[in-house]
Design a protein around this motif. Structure first.
Motif, mmCIF file in Angstrom:
data_model
loop_
_atom_site.group_PDB
_atom_site.id
_atom_site.type_symbol
_atom_site.label_atom_id
_atom_site.label_comp_id
_atom_site.label_asym_id
_atom_site.label_seq_id
_atom_site.Cartn_x
_atom_site.Cartn_y
_atom_site.Cartn_z
ATOM 1 N N ARG A 31 3.523 18.331 54.668
ATOM 2 C CA ARG A 31 4.644 18.473 55.722
ATOM 3 C C ARG A 31 5.486 17.442 55.749
ATOM 4 N N GLU A 32 5.007 16.323 55.686
ATOM 5 C CA GLU A 32 5.932 14.843 55.963
ATOM 6 C C GLU A 32 6.644 14.714 54.571
ATOM 7 N N VAL A 33 6.000 15.040 53.549
ATOM 8 C CA VAL A 33 6.902 14.551 52.115
ATOM 9 C C VAL A 33 8.051 15.631 51.873
ATOM 10 N N VAL A 34 7.658 16.833 52.193
ATOM 11 C CA VAL A 34 8.493 17.792 51.845
ATOM 12 C C VAL A 34 10.017 17.797 52.292
ATOM 13 N N PRO A 35 10.440 17.194 53.391
ATOM 14 C CA PRO A 35 11.894 16.738 53.716
ATOM 15 C C PRO A 35 12.393 15.713 52.443
ATOM 16 N N LEU A 36 11.384 14.515 52.622
ATOM 17 C CA LEU A 36 11.879 13.541 51.480
ATOM 18 C C LEU A 36 12.330 14.225 50.145
ATOM 19 N N LEU A 37 11.252 15.048 49.763
ATOM 20 C CA LEU A 37 11.615 15.856 48.195
ATOM 21 C C LEU A 37 12.965 16.380 48.298
ATOM 22 N N GLN A 38 13.147 17.138 49.490
ATOM 23 C CA GLN A 38 14.349 17.959 49.476
ATOM 24 C C GLN A 38 15.467 17.058 49.255
ATOM 25 N N GLN A 39 15.414 15.891 50.109
ATOM 26 C CA GLN A 39 16.467 14.790 50.023
ATOM 27 C C GLN A 39 16.669 14.305 48.376
ATOM 28 N N VAL A 40 15.496 14.070 47.902
ATOM 29 C CA VAL A 40 15.539 13.435 46.547
ATOM 30 C C VAL A 40 16.076 14.795 45.536
ATOM 31 N N GLN A 41 15.858 15.826 45.715
ATOM 32 C CA GLN A 41 16.281 17.008 45.031
ATOM 33 C C GLN A 41 17.873 17.117 45.173
ATOM 34 N N ALA A 42 18.401 16.919 46.295
ATOM 35 C CA ALA A 42 19.465 17.168 46.645
ATOM 36 C C ALA A 42 20.693 15.707 45.939
ATOM 37 N N THR A 43 19.988 14.715 46.078
ATOM 38 C CA THR A 43 20.604 13.341 45.708
ATOM 39 C C THR A 43 20.580 13.726 44.073
ATOM 40 N N ALA A 44 19.540 14.115 43.316
ATOM 41 C CA ALA A 44 19.697 14.302 42.119
ATOM 42 C C ALA A 44 20.539 15.200 41.528
ATOM 43 N N ASP A 45 20.672 16.422 42.163
ATOM 44 C CA ASP A 45 21.779 17.248 41.899
ATOM 45 C C ASP A 45 23.103 16.859 42.242
ATOM 46 N N ARG A 46 23.407 16.155 43.156
ATOM 47 C CA ARG A 46 24.674 15.588 43.196
ATOM 48 C C ARG A 46 25.086 14.606 42.274
#
Length: 75
Positions: A40-55
């Protein structure tokens, strides 16, 4: 008399084994809860990393350099 000793040994062994099994199962349940909490704590971080990678991929596809690299080698 020897039969009583053997019965006591068997009963004591079963009690000890039961306590060990109980402790191990409790540890596995705790580990499962800890893993769920960590997820639960890591999911938001993974979403941020994915968004950054997409950008970054979108910028690279558009032929632009990321903002940090624009002024680095202006020569």
């Amino acid at each position: 008399m020897l039969l009583v000793v053997w019965i006591a040994v068997v009963v004591l062994s079963l009690v000890v084994l039961g306590a060990l099994v109980f402790a191990v199962l409790g540890a596995f349940r705790r580990l499962g809860r800890e893993l769920q909490a960590a997820e639960r704590e890591v999911v938001p971080l993974l979403q941020q990393v994915q968004a950054t990678a997409d950008r970054a991929a979108a910028l690279q596809a558009a032929g632009e350099r990321p903002p940090a690299a624009r002024g680095a080698h202006a020569g």
